[in-house]
Design a protein around this motif. Sequence first.
Motif, PDB file in Angstrom:
ATOM      1  N   ARG A  49       0.822  -1.202   0.000  1.00  0.00           N
ATOM      2  CA  ARG A  49       0.000   0.000   0.000  1.00  0.00           C
ATOM      3  C   ARG A  49       0.864   1.262   0.000  1.00  0.00           C
ATOM      4  N   LEU A  52       1.362   3.956  -2.932  1.00  0.00           N
ATOM      5  CA  LEU A  52       0.512   5.119  -3.227  1.00  0.00           C
ATOM      6  C   LEU A  52       1.146   6.390  -2.685  1.00  0.00           C
ATOM      7  N   ARG A  53       1.750   6.242  -1.529  1.00  0.00           N
ATOM      8  CA  ARG A  53       2.411   7.402  -0.941  1.00  0.00           C
ATOM      9  C   ARG A  53       3.621   7.805  -1.767  1.00  0.00           C
ATOM     10  N   VAL A  55       4.053   7.256  -4.971  1.00  0.00           N
ATOM     11  CA  VAL A  55       3.605   7.859  -6.233  1.00  0.00           C
ATOM     12  C   VAL A  55       3.159   9.304  -5.989  1.00  0.00           C
ATOM     13  N   SER A  56       2.423   9.512  -4.924  1.00  0.00           N
ATOM     14  CA  SER A  56       2.001  10.873  -4.596  1.00  0.00           C
ATOM     15  C   SER A  56       3.218  11.774  -4.455  1.00  0.00           C
ATOM     16  N   PHE A  57       4.185  11.246  -3.786  1.00  0.00           N
ATOM     17  CA  PHE A  57       5.394  12.021  -3.547  1.00  0.00           C
ATOM     18  C   PHE A  57       6.100  12.355  -4.855  1.00  0.00           C
ATOM     19  N   LEU A  60       4.196  15.013  -6.777  1.00  0.00           N
ATOM     20  CA  LEU A  60       4.328  16.279  -6.086  1.00  0.00           C
ATOM     21  C   LEU A  60       5.691  16.903  -6.343  1.00  0.00           C
ATOM     22  N   VAL A  86       6.463   8.649   8.684  1.00  0.00           N
ATOM     23  CA  VAL A  86       6.083  10.046   8.504  1.00  0.00           C
ATOM     24  C   VAL A  86       7.310  10.942   8.640  1.00  0.00           C
ATOM     25  N   TRP A  89       9.321  10.995   5.406  1.00  0.00           N
ATOM     26  CA  TRP A  89       8.694  11.850   4.402  1.00  0.00           C
ATOM     27  C   TRP A  89       8.897  13.321   4.743  1.00  0.00           C
ATOM     28  N   ALA A  90       8.790  13.587   6.026  1.00  0.00           N
ATOM     29  CA  ALA A  90       8.921  14.983   6.451  1.00  0.00           C
ATOM     30  C   ALA A  90      10.314  15.511   6.155  1.00  0.00           C
ATOM     31  N   SER A  93      10.477  16.157   2.491  1.00  0.00           N
ATOM     32  CA  SER A  93       9.664  17.276   2.055  1.00  0.00           C
ATOM     33  C   SER A  93      10.263  18.595   2.520  1.00  0.00           C
ATOM     34  N   TRP A  96      12.596  19.409  -0.203  1.00  0.00           N
ATOM     35  CA  TRP A  96      11.826  19.951  -1.342  1.00  0.00           C
ATOM     36  C   TRP A  96      11.408  21.383  -1.044  1.00  0.00           C
ATOM     37  N   HIS A  97      10.982  21.583   0.195  1.00  0.00           N
ATOM     38  CA  HIS A  97      10.518  22.911   0.583  1.00  0.00           C
ATOM     39  C   HIS A  97      11.605  23.953   0.381  1.00  0.00           C
TER      40      HIS A  97
END
Lengths: 162, 162
Positions: A49, A52-53, A55-57, A60, A86, A89-90, A93, A96-97
């Motif tokens: 599962r 999905l995360r 792919v979203s990433f 984005l 989490v 990912w943080a 991100s 990325w930020h």
Amino acid sequence: MAEDGRTGTLGIGDVARRSGVAVSTLHFYERKGLLSSTRTGGNQRRYERDVLRRVSFIRLAQKVGISLQEIGEALSALPEGRTPTVADWARLSRQWHDDLQERIDGLTHLRDDLLGCIGCGCLSLRSCALLNPGDELGRHGPGARRWVEDEPGARRPAADER
Amino acid sequence: MAEDGRTGTLGIGDVARRSGVAVSTLHFYERKGLLSSTRTGGNQRRYERDVLRRVSFIRLAQKVGISLQEIGEALSALPEGRTPTVADWARLSRQWHDDLQERIDGLTHLRDDLLGCIGCGCLSLRSCALLNPGDELGRHGPGARRWVEDEPGARRPAADER
DNA sequence: CTAGGACCTCAACTATGGTTGAGGTCAACC
DNA sequence: GGTTGACCTCAACCATAGTTGAGGTCCTAG
């Protein structure tokens, strides 16, 4: 295939429907090492599962303007062998930020220059800040290296001057 | 060729040196209709001085993220048969400025969402604003159309739901 | 047990934005 | 008038990000 209620795994069609990307794109991402899957006895892909995360990433990060290669590198830096948390990912991100902020700064700078510089016609002048680039966005090869005046009467560089 | 003092025209090498783009790129731009030149008896290109302004404009527009095709359209909308005036350039650059502002707004929005949304891990939640895109930057084909949750226990759409 | 949809691989093709190289000409300087 | 560098065309190639199609297999519902 519909989602497997027992194992909780997903077929490629499920992933495509639920993530909004084409099956061919998922194949492509897998070839590029951005995604991985296990196979059934019949050689069909099964995804956890967490795909999905991922792919979203990916989508984005692409929106932010990051290439698939860079995305792949970031993803491969995730702790191996476990589902990213989490916090993982943080961390990504946040990176990325920061990139995003840089791009915003660059574009903002460009926007201001555009008003002050092209707007007044000085695109033609060698002193133009825009055309002597800090190259905030110059990501296409070596890009512009030098820009000079094209108005008669202004100083002209010697032919061999770079 | 060095610049021709009598006619004020430039050879392609001059343009390349003075604009900072490769000769091959100038050929390429000409094939794409972004630049034009006259030819000498010996079939060599001669450029009017205003080509430097055009090249500057092209590189600048590219930095802003505008495709060569769009740039070409904008340039071809310039009054025909005469050297564009400062006012012409200003009109174009105002258009670029607005595009740029839109892109900045989009990226800024994305940046804020990134902090508030991925940063907290909600990338996985169907309610995530980021993943139900306003698509500020979605310029790569139809792109993401739908993003749903991937957490157990949350509502799941029927298999045939889009 | 069979039809048909979902899936598989591999190769080729799309578009963008160029670069590189082969083979040949032009032109300017000594 | 010859050498050399700048220029010419055309075709092929590069990377990125995918899509499309052919030909074949898997699997599930009736």
